[in-house]
Design an enzyme around this catalytic site. Structure first.
Site, PDB file in Angstrom:
ATOM      1  N   HIS A 108       2.961   1.914 -10.537  1.00  0.00           N
ATOM      2  CA  HIS A 108       2.627   1.749  -9.122  1.00  0.00           C
ATOM      3  C   HIS A 108       1.666   2.851  -8.670  1.00  0.00           C
ATOM      4  O   HIS A 108       0.712   2.591  -7.938  1.00  0.00           O
ATOM      5  CB  HIS A 108       3.897   1.794  -8.265  1.00  0.00           C
ATOM      6  CG  HIS A 108       4.793   0.614  -8.468  1.00  0.00           C
ATOM      7  ND1 HIS A 108       5.118  -0.256  -7.449  1.00  0.00           N
ATOM      8  CD2 HIS A 108       5.436   0.149  -9.574  1.00  0.00           C
ATOM      9  CE1 HIS A 108       5.922  -1.195  -7.924  1.00  0.00           C
ATOM     10  NE2 HIS A 108       6.135  -0.965  -9.202  1.00  0.00           N
TER      11      HIS A 108
ATOM     12  N   ASP B 282       4.061   0.766  -0.455  1.00  0.00           N
ATOM     13  CA  ASP B 282       4.534  -0.101  -1.526  1.00  0.00           C
ATOM     14  C   ASP B 282       5.729  -0.907  -1.015  1.00  0.00           C
ATOM     15  O   ASP B 282       6.222  -0.665   0.084  1.00  0.00           O
ATOM     16  CB  ASP B 282       4.956   0.767  -2.727  1.00  0.00           C
ATOM     17  CG  ASP B 282       4.714   0.092  -4.060  1.00  0.00           C
ATOM     18  OD1 ASP B 282       4.797  -1.141  -4.122  1.00  0.00           O
ATOM     19  OD2 ASP B 282       4.462   0.809  -5.051  1.00  0.00           O
TER      20      ASP B 282
END
Length: 315
Positions: free
Chosen positions: A9, A108
């Site tokens: 990520h 996120d």
């Protein structure tokens, strides 16, 4: 920017940050000290003028020392503790927002509290999904219990797999204190790491599922020059293959296949008779077990390129 604490990520978030600097953005990149220390070498002198690392400190938990403030090398049984610590760090993130006063927060899907916290400071927030539109839309389709068939019928779960998948999502929601997919509701648009040339159908399908505008931002791969051996071997090897004839197999930067799953994947690749590149990661000391497995009959009669097995592993 506030990515989840996994390298898979953090890396696309950093690549997106680099792209944004070309549009005159100044980016505050927020993560734990252990993660920021690992990615400093990926930031060139040019980008360091426009991308500023901001440390997010966690509260002290005896079972979670600072070197475990990342998923990299984290023992699996501490994953829920890591998510708990991240949630406990939300006041520290609030202090960061109050001090820096950014014009936008890009978050996120974990942590799910990031958009509401940003809005409490009158700062708009936009979600960025560092995963494919195919996986995201399929996950949404399964968890929404819709009777509508997925875009590609070949991609499906058996009944017992649906229940396992749903339990996984529910467990993640319990760890984070919110449903990870609920953060879709808090962003007017959603950025996603893909491009329409490959995933146009899945992008449009996802847009319908969540009722939001989906904005692809490209593949966001690391842009450093490819190493020489890759230029001379891997790329040339691929160039000599027919279009759409090679499969790339990878389960992410932090997942280690147990021996039985290595066997399953090897059997599948052997039966498929396709060209493939398989990225296999090992925990510390794990290479010996894979080497032994390979010499015991994996890929029987299958030609395996020497470059595929580095660090002394057999052809």
């Amino acid at each position: 920017m506030l990515p989840w604490l996994a390298h898979g990520h953090i890396s696309p978030f950093l690549e997106l940050a680099k792209k944004l600097t070309t549009r005159n953005f100044h980016v505050y990149f927020c993560s734990t000290p252990i993660n920021l220390g690992l990615i400093k070498q990926k930031l060139s002198e040019k980008h360091s003028l426009s991308i500023q690392f901001v440390e997010l400190h966690f509260p002290s938990l005896p079972e979670l020392p600072p070197h475990y403030h990342t998923t990299n090398g984290l023992p699996p049984h501490l994953m829920s503790t890591l998510k708990k610590a991240l949630a406990m760090a939300s006041p520290n993130f609030s202090t960061i927002l109050k001090k820096l006063k950014p014009d936008l927060v890009i978050y996120d899907f974990v942590p799910p509290w990031a958009p509401s916290l940003a809005l409490s400071h009158n700062i708009p927030a936009v979600e960025f999904l560092p995963v494919s539109a195919a996986m995201t839309s399929f996950s949404m389709q399964v968890t929404n219990n819709t009777s509508v068939e997925f875009l590609f019928p070949e991609i499906c779960l058996r009944d017992y797999e649906v229940s396992q998948f749903t339990r996984l999502i529910d467990s993640s929601a319990k760890d984070t204190g919110d449903g990870a997919l609920e953060c879709f509701e808090r962003s007017e648009i959603i950025l996603i790491k893909t491009f329409r040339e490959i995933e146009a159908k899945c992008i449009d399908y996802l847009s319908v599922l969540v009722g939001k505008k989906i904005v692809p931002v490209g593949p966001l791969v690391h842009t450093d020059p490819i190493q020489e051996y890759e230029k001379n071997e891997i790329i040339e090897w691929l160039n000599n293959k027919e279009p759409s004839s090679a499969v790339f197999v990878s389960f992410g930067s932090e997942y280690f296949l147990p021996k039985n799953e290595v066997q399953e994947m090897a059997d599948g690749l052997e039966l498929s008779r396709v060209n493939f590149i398989w990225v296999v990661r090992f925990p510390q000391g794990g290479k010996d077990s894979l080497q032994m497995a390979l010499t015991k009959g994996f890929f029987k009669g299958l030609e395996i390129e020497e470059w595929l097995w580095r660090d002394g592993l057999p052809k």
